[in-house]
Scaffold this motif. Structure first.
Motif, mmCIF file in Angstrom:
data_model
loop_
_atom_site.group_PDB
_atom_site.id
_atom_site.type_symbol
_atom_site.label_atom_id
_atom_site.label_comp_id
_atom_site.label_asym_id
_atom_site.label_seq_id
_atom_site.Cartn_x
_atom_site.Cartn_y
_atom_site.Cartn_z
ATOM 1 N N ARG A 119 0.934 -4.500 -6.475
ATOM 2 C CA ARG A 119 -0.135 -5.502 -6.636
ATOM 3 C C ARG A 119 -1.453 -4.969 -6.073
ATOM 4 O O ARG A 119 -2.510 -5.136 -6.661
ATOM 5 N N GLN A 122 -2.899 -2.546 -8.437
ATOM 6 C CA GLN A 122 -3.453 -3.226 -9.607
ATOM 7 C C GLN A 122 -4.794 -3.865 -9.287
ATOM 8 O O GLN A 122 -5.709 -3.842 -10.105
ATOM 9 N N ASP A 129 -1.087 -3.322 -16.000
ATOM 10 C CA ASP A 129 0.010 -4.282 -15.923
ATOM 11 C C ASP A 129 1.289 -3.588 -16.381
ATOM 12 O O ASP A 129 1.337 -3.020 -17.472
ATOM 13 N N GLU A 134 8.070 -3.662 -14.808
ATOM 14 C CA GLU A 134 7.834 -3.815 -13.379
ATOM 15 C C GLU A 134 9.126 -4.038 -12.596
ATOM 16 O O GLU A 134 9.344 -3.393 -11.562
#
Length: 166
Positions: A119, A122, A129, A134
């Motif tokens: 996260r 990102q 994404d 993931e």
């Protein structure tokens, strides 16, 4: 010849002498600077040996069909050092695009920490994404690069002891 011509003639000779000395000192200074930069005078050696040098093939000399980038030996992905397991190639394809595999293998985190790290990447590092991949990536990382609880160092075993000579 009158005095003014003699003075001019002496001045010309003196000027030429000074210019010659200045040029000579310039050449000597250049040679000294070069010797300080390359004391072995390697630029003047005609030795064709390339001992100590690594030759890198040109791009057109590398044959990609001859190399196995996904080769696994003894349970380890040879190119990256990642442990073989489900999701290995997803990790290779998504993690090593931006950083070295060493950055992954040197870290040990729980599933939650791996997800938090993803996260963070990102939000701050423009990681894309990961979508449906993931969960597989995080599971792989948490399984193979989880924190290791170690207490004391284990006792040494199978050691061949020898006597020191006095």
């Amino acid at each position: 010849m009158d005095n003014s011509e003699k003075v001019r003639e002496i001045a010309k000779k003196l000027y030429r002498l000074m210019l010659s000395i200045f040029i000579l000192f310039g050449i000597i200074a250049a040679m000294l600077i070069y010797l300080m930069a390359d004391p072995t005078l390697s630029a003047f050696k005609s030795d064709d040996s390339v001992e100590g040098y690594v030759t890198v093939p040109e791009k057109n000399q590398i044959d990609p069909s001859n190399q196995d980038f996904d080769k696994i030996e003894n349970g380890v992905h040879v190119r990256t050092g990642f442990v073989e397991g489900e999701g290995l190639m997803l990790v290779v394809n998504n993690c090593t695009n931006c950083h070295s595999a060493k950055l992954v293998t040197q870290n040990r985190m729980s599933k939650e920490r791996w997800l938090a790290t993803i996260r963070w990447m990102q939000e701050t590092q423009n990681l894309w994404d990961l979508g449906n991949n993931e969960e597989t990536i995080v599971s792989y990382l948490a399984e193979h690069y989880a924190p290791v609880q170690k207490g004391r160092r284990q006792n040494l075993a199978n050691i061949e002891w020898y006597e020191l000579e006095k």
